[in-house]
Write a protein that holds these residues in place. Sequence first.
Motif, short mmCIF file in Angstrom:
data_model
loop_
_atom_site.label_atom_id
_atom_site.label_comp_id
_atom_site.label_asym_id
_atom_site.label_seq_id
_atom_site.Cartn_x
_atom_site.Cartn_y
_atom_site.Cartn_z
N PHE A 93 41.37 12.53 -21.56
CA PHE A 93 42.44 12.74 -22.54
C PHE A 93 42.01 12.11 -23.85
CE2 PHE A 93 44.28 12.80 -18.36
CZ PHE A 93 45.27 13.77 -18.41
N ARG A 94 42.14 12.87 -24.95
CA ARG A 94 41.71 12.40 -26.27
C ARG A 94 42.88 12.40 -27.24
NH1 ARG A 94 36.39 15.89 -27.66
NH2 ARG A 94 37.84 17.58 -27.27
N ASP A 95 42.97 11.32 -28.00
CA ASP A 95 43.97 11.22 -29.08
C ASP A 95 45.39 11.49 -28.60
OD1 ASP A 95 41.93 10.65 -30.98
OD2 ASP A 95 41.48 12.79 -31.11
N GLY A 96 45.71 11.07 -27.39
CA GLY A 96 47.06 11.23 -26.87
C GLY A 96 47.45 12.64 -26.49
N ASN A 97 46.48 13.58 -26.51
CA ASN A 97 46.79 14.97 -26.19
C ASN A 97 46.98 15.13 -24.69
OD1 ASN A 97 46.68 17.75 -25.60
ND2 ASN A 97 45.50 18.15 -27.46
N ARG A 98 48.20 15.41 -24.30
CA ARG A 98 48.54 15.50 -22.88
C ARG A 98 48.38 16.90 -22.33
NH1 ARG A 98 53.19 11.95 -20.20
NH2 ARG A 98 53.25 12.84 -18.09
N THR A 99 48.38 17.89 -23.20
CA THR A 99 48.41 19.28 -22.74
C THR A 99 47.04 19.90 -22.54
OG1 THR A 99 48.59 20.07 -25.02
CG2 THR A 99 50.64 19.70 -23.81
N HIS A 100 45.99 19.33 -23.14
CA HIS A 100 44.67 19.95 -23.02
C HIS A 100 43.59 18.91 -22.68
CE1 HIS A 100 46.87 22.98 -25.39
NE2 HIS A 100 46.08 23.85 -24.78
N PRO A 101 43.70 18.28 -21.51
CA PRO A 101 42.64 17.35 -21.12
C PRO A 101 41.37 18.11 -20.75
CG PRO A 101 44.17 17.63 -19.31
CD PRO A 101 44.76 18.37 -20.49
N LEU A 102 40.24 17.44 -20.86
CA LEU A 102 38.96 18.02 -20.47
C LEU A 102 38.67 17.67 -19.02
CD1 LEU A 102 36.76 17.16 -23.58
CD2 LEU A 102 37.67 19.40 -22.97
N ALA A 103 38.27 18.67 -18.23
CA ALA A 103 37.88 18.40 -16.85
C ALA A 103 36.46 17.88 -16.83
CB ALA A 103 37.99 19.68 -16.03
N TYR A 104 36.24 16.79 -16.10
CA TYR A 104 34.89 16.23 -15.98
C TYR A 104 34.33 16.55 -14.61
CZ TYR A 104 31.08 12.96 -15.40
OH TYR A 104 29.85 12.42 -15.15
N THR A 105 33.13 17.16 -14.56
CA THR A 105 32.52 17.55 -13.29
C THR A 105 31.09 17.05 -13.19
OG1 THR A 105 31.77 19.65 -14.25
CG2 THR A 105 33.90 19.64 -13.11
N GLY A 106 30.76 16.02 -13.94
CA GLY A 106 29.36 15.60 -14.01
C GLY A 106 28.98 14.57 -12.99
N MET A 107 27.95 13.80 -13.34
CA MET A 107 27.41 12.82 -12.45
C MET A 107 28.25 11.56 -12.47
SD MET A 107 24.89 14.42 -11.25
CE MET A 107 23.88 13.18 -10.46
N ALA A 108 28.03 10.69 -11.47
CA ALA A 108 28.84 9.49 -11.38
C ALA A 108 28.02 8.26 -11.10
CB ALA A 108 29.89 9.66 -10.29
N ALA A 109 27.59 7.60 -12.14
CA ALA A 109 26.97 6.28 -12.04
C ALA A 109 27.26 5.56 -13.34
CB ALA A 109 25.47 6.41 -11.83
N ALA A 110 27.47 4.28 -13.26
CA ALA A 110 27.83 3.54 -14.47
C ALA A 110 26.65 3.44 -15.41
CB ALA A 110 28.31 2.15 -14.10
N PRO A 111 26.87 3.45 -16.74
CA PRO A 111 25.78 3.33 -17.69
C PRO A 111 25.31 1.89 -17.82
CG PRO A 111 27.85 3.39 -18.85
CD PRO A 111 28.18 3.56 -17.40
N ALA A 112 24.06 1.73 -18.17
CA ALA A 112 23.59 0.40 -18.53
C ALA A 112 24.21 0.01 -19.86
CB ALA A 112 22.07 0.39 -18.63
N LYS A 113 24.32 -1.30 -20.13
CA LYS A 113 24.98 -1.73 -21.37
C LYS A 113 24.24 -1.23 -22.60
CE LYS A 113 27.54 -5.75 -19.79
NZ LYS A 113 27.87 -7.16 -20.05
N GLU A 114 22.89 -1.17 -22.51
CA GLU A 114 22.18 -0.71 -23.69
C GLU A 114 22.47 0.76 -23.99
OE1 GLU A 114 19.23 -0.86 -20.20
OE2 GLU A 114 20.84 -2.06 -21.06
N ASP A 115 22.79 1.55 -22.93
CA ASP A 115 23.16 2.95 -23.15
C ASP A 115 24.50 3.04 -23.86
OD1 ASP A 115 20.91 3.79 -21.86
OD2 ASP A 115 21.88 4.01 -19.90
N ALA A 116 25.45 2.19 -23.47
CA ALA A 116 26.76 2.22 -24.12
C ALA A 116 26.64 1.80 -25.58
CB ALA A 116 27.72 1.28 -23.38
N ARG A 117 25.76 0.84 -25.87
CA ARG A 117 25.65 0.36 -27.24
C ARG A 117 25.01 1.38 -28.16
NH1 ARG A 117 24.38 -4.70 -24.84
NH2 ARG A 117 22.16 -4.27 -25.02
N THR A 118 24.08 2.20 -27.63
CA THR A 118 23.42 3.15 -28.52
C THR A 118 24.35 4.27 -28.94
OG1 THR A 118 22.58 4.36 -26.60
CG2 THR A 118 21.11 2.76 -27.61
N GLY A 119 25.48 4.40 -28.23
CA GLY A 119 26.47 5.38 -28.65
C GLY A 119 25.89 6.77 -28.70
#
Length: 532
Positions: free
Chosen positions: A137-163
């Motif tokens: 859900f983005r910007d409080g939009n309740r009517t059009h959420p995006l379905a996520y079907t990808g992979m599932a593993a947590a990112p390393a902190k350096e990945d999160a920081r590189t944005g």
Amino acid sequence: LFWVLVLSLAWLGPALGGEEEDGEVVAEEEEEDEVLSDELGEEDGVLVLHEHNFARALSEHQLLLVEFCECPRCGQGCGQGCGCRMGLRRLAPAFAQAAAVLRDESSPARLGKVDATAQTALANEFGITSYPTLKLFRDGNRTHPLAYTGMAAAPAKEDARTGAGVAWGTGWVTARGVAMVAMQDLESEAAQVFYEVAGEVVDMPFGVAEATEVFEAYRLSADTICLFKKFDEGRTDFPVDPVRGLDAAELTQLLRVHRLELVMEFTNETSDQIFSANIPHHMLLFLNKSSSAQLELRDGFRAAAGTFRGKVLFVVVDVAGYGADVLSFFGLTPADAPTMRLVKMDNNRKYQMDQDVFSDTAIRTFIQAVLDGKVKPRLLSAEPPEDWDTRPVKVLVGKTFEQVAYDESKNVFVKFYAPWCSHCQAMAAAWEELGERYKDHEDIVIAELDATANELENITISGFPTLHYFPAGPGRKMVEYKSTRDVETFSKFLENGGTLPEEPPAVSETPENSTGREEPSPLGTAESRDEL
């Protein structure tokens, strides 16, 4: 900051396709005496959401990734004893770890979870039918959420920081399967389209770069989108047309197609990618991987694949491995390998060579003939039981359907079912009773067809049970029945010639409320209850 969550999503492990645990899982039910408020509680950094605080969570967090799970004790942490069929035990640790990374980075993005078995209003609102389901859900939009079907593993902190990956290094690119845009102007219209696509394709990491050294490192002379991967050619470039720019839909499809291997193997890990690829045809090679002679057939199969990339997805199915479970869908057994089938995905029509020839030339010729409409589909048909036409409910198969359903002297009511379908099983007794009621009727026939073992040329069954009425007379007419599935309503439908008679509105004997309307039933209409 949006990219913090996008990168987290890109590493959240196989969220779907998990295996059920053997044995019965018994979930203890806990009574909740406390009245739920809109306070936002947390478990391991993950927001615990329900219908009373969901709106508040959306308003307070710019980006909210919500896991809808099937866990009677969701507050105790999904995956710790719940009976979800879709791999929650593997998802839970990664989900909590990703939540911790986002919290430590002071990100506006948060992760939340909903016990969909208890919060049925939320589950119905967002169309939750399997577990776990992840929605962004983005910007409080309740009517059009995006379905996520990808992979599932947590990112390393350096990945999160590189944005968004603005600070690019060749090592980072090499280590990830990513899409990167190298542009001289990251504020251009084409760059904005790239950002739009990156926001929609949440199960894939994206990056941008405008530094001269990046162009030099990757030998680029103009604005280019580069898709890096760890298979096939390793990298695919899509030059940005300086006149046309970028088209979001076209770029999305190109990335979805080229992120897949040229020839996929059907496994537990790849099945979601294969079915969500949005490629209209699938060419399947069924073989036994334990046979070296059959493995060699992959060479000609691969050689033909490049010609049809984006139009036909080439898939190898091991009949002695994970692919054994899909053989019945094609009417095959392991002994039929090696063989090939081409499937048209919008209607599940299957095409077969008159005789399997595994050379790349023969495969290309066959596929092109199917695409040109020169080959008729091969339709599955079971053998009819000996007493199929003497039972109260006639048992139809592919090869007997035409003569019964389109008999101009009969009105034929057919149930299309799947043996494993619980809804079909629930209405089985009513259908048998209907058959008994009309077994001696001169022009009404009650019938059923197993749609998993039989295919029809001009009728596509997309859900179970599906009920179709074929009225007597010329014209090969067909009417879909969509009302309540009980004997009395079925009978009204049949006695009225394939429609339900209009009934006068019920008169309420209870006082009207302050709005001037009758209070709705807490279970909804009969039709909605039937759908449930």
